[in-house]
Design an enzyme around this catalytic site. Structure first.
Site, PDB file in Angstrom:
ATOM      1  N   LYS A   1      59.357 -14.503 117.039  1.00  0.00           N
ATOM      2  CA  LYS A   1      59.647 -15.481 115.998  1.00  0.00           C
ATOM      3  C   LYS A   1      60.131 -16.772 116.655  1.00  0.00           C
ATOM      4  O   LYS A   1      60.991 -16.753 117.524  1.00  0.00           O
ATOM      5  CB  LYS A   1      60.708 -14.930 115.045  1.00  0.00           C
ATOM      6  CG  LYS A   1      60.922 -15.772 113.800  1.00  0.00           C
ATOM      7  CD  LYS A   1      61.861 -15.095 112.811  1.00  0.00           C
ATOM      8  CE  LYS A   1      62.029 -15.927 111.552  1.00  0.00           C
ATOM      9  NZ  LYS A   1      62.926 -15.287 110.559  1.00  0.00           N
TER      10      LYS A   1
ATOM     11  N   GLU B   1      66.800  -3.648  97.996  1.00  0.00           N
ATOM     12  CA  GLU B   1      67.760  -3.930  96.933  1.00  0.00           C
ATOM     13  C   GLU B   1      68.090  -2.694  96.097  1.00  0.00           C
ATOM     14  O   GLU B   1      69.251  -2.488  95.706  1.00  0.00           O
ATOM     15  CB  GLU B   1      67.229  -5.052  96.034  1.00  0.00           C
ATOM     16  CG  GLU B   1      67.137  -6.410  96.705  1.00  0.00           C
ATOM     17  CD  GLU B   1      65.857  -6.601  97.512  1.00  0.00           C
ATOM     18  OE1 GLU B   1      65.741  -7.640  98.180  1.00  0.00           O
ATOM     19  OE2 GLU B   1      64.987  -5.701  97.465  1.00  0.00           O
TER      20      GLU B   1
ATOM     21  N   ARG C   1      64.809  -6.711  91.278  1.00  0.00           N
ATOM     22  CA  ARG C   1      64.120  -5.562  91.858  1.00  0.00           C
ATOM     23  C   ARG C   1      64.936  -4.276  91.752  1.00  0.00           C
ATOM     24  O   ARG C   1      64.429  -3.199  92.018  1.00  0.00           O
ATOM     25  CB  ARG C   1      63.805  -5.847  93.340  1.00  0.00           C
ATOM     26  CG  ARG C   1      63.287  -7.247  93.592  1.00  0.00           C
ATOM     27  CD  ARG C   1      62.846  -7.449  95.016  1.00  0.00           C
ATOM     28  NE  ARG C   1      61.430  -7.167  95.136  1.00  0.00           N
ATOM     29  CZ  ARG C   1      60.767  -7.092  96.288  1.00  0.00           C
ATOM     30  NH1 ARG C   1      61.412  -7.248  97.413  1.00  0.00           N
ATOM     31  NH2 ARG C   1      59.490  -6.844  96.311  1.00  0.00           N
TER      32      ARG C   1
END
Length: 642
Positions: A288, A377, A405
């Site tokens: 990244k 979540e 969610r």
């Protein structure tokens, strides 16, 4: 500032132009594409490190595949900047995340190359499988469907559900696992450890180098040869890795890991995989922030750094001439540690957003009492319920739009059992440039209808601290505290804690003829409007409701007995919101008043600056002022939304 594309990149308007280049040119294209992203984001802002990490993969996919007929789905979408630049949007890319400009995420209405809209994690495999099954049903057997998912997003339960289903289908699906050990913060959990074991197995890496091309050639020689090759491969993989491959056990053909920054190898691999039918997973290892040294070194900081000097790496921040109010998330983080120091039952939970929610403050101060559970979540909520069932007081910190969610878990695992879980909903209301996938528009409506829940919102930092203090006191039950993205209003915010009476609001100021009822931080916009109106002799009253559930009925009786004109203001959706709750109260108690509701209209609000979006929706200080003037003078006001 005009940013010029490199010599090869400027010739590429669409992937067809890319595919007209020689394969030997692709490394230069990658260099120019990476530089273009650096040039644009440094002066305009946006997500940064994620897109740099997938430059070679993005180029390889568009080179090897026949996009847009072949369909590419980016999970989450932080990493799709290179994709946008290569698919007809380079000249408009400077408008990225600006009101009226390009979305910061893939969006179906923006381009036919954006095959599926994203913003939340772990959806790509499910969507790509649905598309693959649809193509098979329509007889489009040559069509490729590719889901690019990061190792962070793979921690989401939905991704595993999709892998489990895809493994029993015969559809033409390729999952590319972009393994960089990061989401926004470093990844955690057993999946991270498992992927690390694969990428560090020297014997296995030596074996797999020629595996893809060999199998792709064997597969063309008939099913018997293919079956023999598959059995041989599984046997060798099991021996070298000492454990059965997780993806193979789900009936995926596993290939990799491969170097995600070798564009030519990626092209060859993807072209080979096109000839292997059924579900496949290509494990790609990337860095990244690749190509920008500072982003490689500190990937969390450079996920979305804002404006910066691309040469020195200095992040540009305006220097205020006086002390500024803190961000609400930082007030939450510091207050949580302060409370936990005096209450050993308090625990902290966040689903993969420790820095975004400032849970990292507690994770540093009390590492054994704060948990990053990954992008999960639903698990975060039920894990919190388990802690609460054993007498602890979990502060479960989730962005408002991500809480959507886990709604079933809030009802089934927390509310029905009346457990003392404190839900701190960060980024509630309109969030700004991240746009509709991240707006916390609906939590008031979907939380206030659930029995046992307390639903609250602070107007300032002091109220946030006092709500958190109140929520952790004994026998408070499930407690929701919603607060917005960005800064509060109190530079001097750290005051002694006070217990608040649940279901009690407060009168901010008395007034005449009109009452303004606000919920949360947006009440500060009402205060600005009242100050401006007072210059013209108009003096509306202002009440801070503080609680959407339970409502302060005593306060509302006072309002409706005294005022015939009422304005409600909320940074949340109008259907089912605080204004609806006030009208319900008025009807149930047979009051008769002229009620105007200001809030997020029943439409999709696009991206833009937070203050800009409040204005467009008509509930910033100017909009509130206009609504008051309309009620007092009859002047017509119009909203730009609708």
């Amino acid at each position: 500032m005009q940013v010029e594309a490199g010599e090869l990149l400027k010739k590429i308007q669409f992937p067809t132009d890319l595919r007209n280049l020689k394969e030997a040119d692709l490394e230069q294209v990658c260099k120019e594409l990476r530089q273009y992203i650096v040039d644009i984001v440094s002066v305009n802002g946006g997500h940064f490190a994620a897109s740099l990490g997938v430059v070679e993969l993005t180029v390889a996919l568009h080179y090897a595949l026949n996009t847009p007929y072949d369909q590419i789905l980016f999970d989450v979408g932080h990493q799709a900047y290179g994709h946008k630049i290569l698919t007809g949007r380079r000249e408009n890319f400077h408008t990225n995340r600006i009101f009226g400009g390009l979305s910061g995420f893939p969006k179906r209405s923006e381009s036919e190359y954006d095959s599926f809209g994203v913003g939340h994690s772990s959806t790509s495999i499910s969507a790509a499988l649905g598309m693959a099954v649809a193509s098979e049903y329509k007889g489009e057997t040559d069509r490729q469907h590719v889901a690019i998912i990061g190792d962070g997003a793979l921690t989401g339960g939905m991704a595993f559900e999709a892998l489990n289903h895809a493994g029993i289908e015969k559809s033409n699906l390729l999952v590319i696992l972009n393994d960089n050990c990061m989401s926004i913060d470093p990844n955690v959990g057993a999946m991270k450890e498992y992927l690390t074991s694969i990428t560090t197995s020297k014997s296995y890496n030596k074996f797999r180098d020629d595996l893809v091309s060999v199998l792709s050639k064997i597969s063309k020689n008939g099913p018997n040869a293919y079956g023999w090759a598959k059995k041989l491969e599984q046997s060798i993989k099991g021996t070298l890795l000492k454990n059965s491959n997780l993806f193979e056990s789900l009936n995926f053909r596993y290939f990799g890991p491969v170097d995600g920054h070798d564009v030519n190898k990626l092209v060859k691999t993807i072209e080979d995989l096109k000839h292997i039918n059924g579900p496949k997973l290509l494990h790609v290892v990337t860095v990244k922030g690749k190509g920008y040294a500072l982003a490689e070194k500190d990937q969390t900081k450079w996920h979305a750094p804002g404006l910066f000097d691309k040469i020195t790496g200095e992040i540009k921040k305006s220097v205020p001439d006086k002390p500024q109010p803190p961000k609400y998330q930082d007030v939450f983080g510091h207050t949580l540690v302060e409370l936990a120091e005096s209450n050993d039952k308090i625990m902290g939970i966040t689903p993969a957003m420790p820095s975004g929610s400032s849970m990292n403050i507690m994770m540093k101060a009390m590492p054994n009492r704060a948990f990053d559970v990954g992008i999960a979540e639903q698990h975060a909520v039920t894990f919190s319920a388990g802690l609460a069932a054993q007498g602890l007081v979990p502060f479960c910190n989730i962005y408002s739009s991500f809480m959507q969610r886990a709604y079933d878990q809030v009802i089934h695992d927390v509310a029905l059992q009346n457990l003392n879980v404190v839900f701190c909903l960060d980024r509630a209301g309109l969030v700004g440039a991240d746009g509709p996938t991240h707006h916390g528009a609906y939590d008031i409506a979907f939380m206030r209808c659930v029995p046992n829940l307390v639903v609250s919102s602070p107007m300032n930092e002091e109220e946030l601290r006092n709500l958190m203090y109140t929520a952790q006191l004994p026998d408070k039950g499930p407690f929701v505290i919603r607060y917005p993205r960005g800064n509060g209003v109190m530079p001097d915010w750290k005051h002694p804690f006070k217990e608040l009476t649940i279901g009690k609001g407060r009168k901010v100021c008395d007034g005449e003829e009109i009452a303004i009822l606000t919920f949360g931080h947006i009440g500060n916009e009402a205060s600005k409007a009242i100050q401006k109106l007072s210059e013209d002799g108009i003096h509306p009253a202002h009440y801070d409701l503080r609680f959407a559930k339970p409502l302060d009925t005593e306060l509302l009786h006072e309002v409706f007995k005294k005022y015939r004109k009422v304005i409600t203001v909320e940074d949340g959706c109008l259907p089912g919101g605080i204004g609806s709750a006030v009208i319900e109260f008025m009807s149930e108690n047979q009051y008769d008043a002229d009620v105007t509701r200001l809030g997020i209209p029943d439409t999709i609000v696009e991206h833009g600056e937070q203050q800009e979006l409040w204005q467009i929706c008509g509930y910033d200080a100017t909009g509130i002022e206009a609504a008051v003037r309309k009620l007092t003078t009859g002047i017509k006001t119009e909203s730009l939304v609708g």
